[in-house]
Design a protein around this motif. Structure first.
Motif, PDB file in Angstrom:
ATOM      1  N   ILE A  70       0.827  -1.208   0.000  1.00 43.94           N
ATOM      2  CA  ILE A  70       0.000   0.000   0.000  1.00 43.94           C
ATOM      3  C   ILE A  70       0.863   1.260   0.000  1.00 43.94           C
ATOM      4  O   ILE A  70       0.427   2.327  -0.452  1.00 43.94           O
ATOM      5  N   GLY A  73       1.311   2.942  -3.346  1.00 45.28           N
ATOM      6  CA  GLY A  73       0.091   3.391  -3.989  1.00 45.28           C
ATOM      7  C   GLY A  73       0.221   4.740  -4.669  1.00 45.28           C
ATOM      8  O   GLY A  73       0.873   5.659  -4.150  1.00 45.28           O
ATOM      9  N   ARG A  74      -0.361   4.852  -5.851  1.00 46.99           N
ATOM     10  CA  ARG A  74      -0.460   6.083  -6.636  1.00 46.99           C
ATOM     11  C   ARG A  74       0.900   6.694  -6.965  1.00 46.99           C
ATOM     12  O   ARG A  74       1.074   7.905  -6.937  1.00 46.99           O
ATOM     13  N   THR A  91       1.401   3.212 -10.466  1.00 47.71           N
ATOM     14  CA  THR A  91       0.631   2.257  -9.662  1.00 47.71           C
ATOM     15  C   THR A  91      -0.735   2.845  -9.353  1.00 47.71           C
ATOM     16  O   THR A  91      -0.962   4.060  -9.477  1.00 47.71           O
ATOM     17  N   ASP A  92      -1.653   1.968  -8.937  1.00 46.42           N
ATOM     18  CA  ASP A  92      -2.975   2.437  -8.523  1.00 46.42           C
ATOM     19  C   ASP A  92      -2.988   2.664  -7.015  1.00 46.42           C
ATOM     20  O   ASP A  92      -1.942   2.644  -6.359  1.00 46.42           O
ATOM     21  N   ASP A  93      -4.176   2.855  -6.457  1.00 44.21           N
ATOM     22  CA  ASP A  93      -4.256   3.181  -5.041  1.00 44.21           C
ATOM     23  C   ASP A  93      -3.892   2.012  -4.137  1.00 44.21           C
ATOM     24  O   ASP A  93      -3.618   2.204  -2.949  1.00 44.21           O
ATOM     25  N   GLN A  94      -3.879   0.779  -4.673  1.00 39.51           N
ATOM     26  CA  GLN A  94      -3.507  -0.389  -3.885  1.00 39.51           C
ATOM     27  C   GLN A  94      -2.030  -0.750  -4.014  1.00 39.51           C
ATOM     28  O   GLN A  94      -1.596  -1.755  -3.467  1.00 39.51           O
ATOM     29  N   GLY A  95      -1.283   0.029  -4.771  1.00 36.90           N
ATOM     30  CA  GLY A  95       0.107  -0.292  -5.011  1.00 36.90           C
ATOM     31  C   GLY A  95       0.302  -1.300  -6.125  1.00 36.90           C
ATOM     32  O   GLY A  95       1.391  -1.867  -6.270  1.00 36.90           O
TER      33      GLY A  95
END
Length: 309
Positions: A70, A73-74, A91-95
């Motif tokens: 995490i 993330g982002r 990456t997205d918000d979840q890593g």
């Protein structure tokens, strides 16, 4: 050497060339006339191979929660994460590494699109052949079902089906099959109505061949050209529908995100400047659909005699 011998020697290449010429070679030559179609085919092959070999090509398994951090993330594209490798697409918000997510998301999108199109093609083609061959009340009943199905927008019908069945890849395939089969049935019926009046069908009746053999061994092969074109277009349409359903939260589960779900995950971050979470999956989806449509357009031109130059 005599003139007669020279004439015979000159005639040999032309005869050999005529023997080598086959319908498949002619089809390939006509298909290759479109550079855009070849480009679309090449791009789609690369996309398909990337999806197939995603477990070996992707730097991360985006479905394995143990590989996600995490704290990553982002992250912006090109940033080095805590695991030591570079997140080339961020990456997205979840890593989750977006490049890996796109590779794995393509697997789901292509498998759902191709699988639903294949099943819908079998069901729709069978019903279309039966309607054209049987005629009468059977034809009227099947075509009224087709008209009823086509009267509903595909996305609305799929949403209603998934609202009843729930999420899941299998349920998405079922929903797409139920909204796609009518296109195949109508296409095959229109072609079969013309083919059933041909001499070879009358000969098959005179030989007392079984109905199943007449339908699938004689009638169906002559309905394949328009069926192939429709199937190609429906694969692209199914991929787009699956992405839309996943974007709306009724498609694949969140633990196995497809391209549509990846786009949805980053939608709320677009205004804050985290464009890459939705942008790159959207580009991958667009390229996939466009490449399939380019191939389908050229197949339509090649397989439809009326459109040949």
């Amino acid at each position: 050497m005599s003139d007669l011998a020279l004439d015979r020697a000159a005639a040999v290449p032309s005869v050999a060339q005529e023997r080598v010429e086959t319908p498949f070679r002619r089809f390939v030559a006509e298909f290759a006339e479109s550079k855009l179609a070849l480009l679309g085919l090449g791009v789609f092959v690369v996309i398909a191979l990337t999806a197939i070999f995603a477990p070996w090509l992707a730097p991360q398994n985006p479905y394995d929660l143990g590989q996600l951090d995490i704290m990553d993330g982002r992250m912006e594209p090109g940033t080095v994460g805590g695991a030591g490798f570079t997140f080339w697409l961020g990456t997205d918000d979840q890593g989750r590494d977006m490049l890996s997510g796109i590779m794995y998301g393509l697997r789901i999108s292509l498998s759902v699109g191709a699988g639903s199109a294949l099943i819908a093609c079998f069901i729709g083609a069978s019903l279309g052949l039966l309607a054209a061959y049987a005629g009468g009340r059977t034809d009227s009943l099947i075509m009224r079902l087709v008209d009823l199905q086509l009267s509903f927008p595909a996305i609305l019908a799929a949403l209603m089906i998934l609202a009843f069945l729930g999420k899941g890849i299998l349920n998405v395939v079922i929903a797409l099959v139920l909204v796609e089969w009518a296109y195949y049935a109508r296409t095959v019926r229109g072609t079969a109505l013309v083919e059933r009046r041909r001499e070879y069908i009358e000969a098959a009746h005179c030989l007392a061949l079984p109905t199943r053999r007449i339908l699938f061994r004689h009638l169906l092969p002559n309905c394949m050209p328009p069926l192939i074109v429709v199937a190609t277009m429906q694969v692209a349409r199914a991929i787009a529908l699956e992405a839309t359903l996943s974007f709306l939260g009724l498609g694949v589960p969140i633990t196995e995100p497809s391209l549509g779900l990846l786009i949805a995950n980053g939608y709320e971050y677009m205004l804050s400047g985290k464009y890459w979470i939705s942008f790159y999956p959207g580009i991958a989806l667009l390229i996939t659909i466009v490449s399939i449509n380019l191939v389908g357009d050229q197949l339509r031109d090649v397989l439809n005699p009326r459109l040949r130059k």
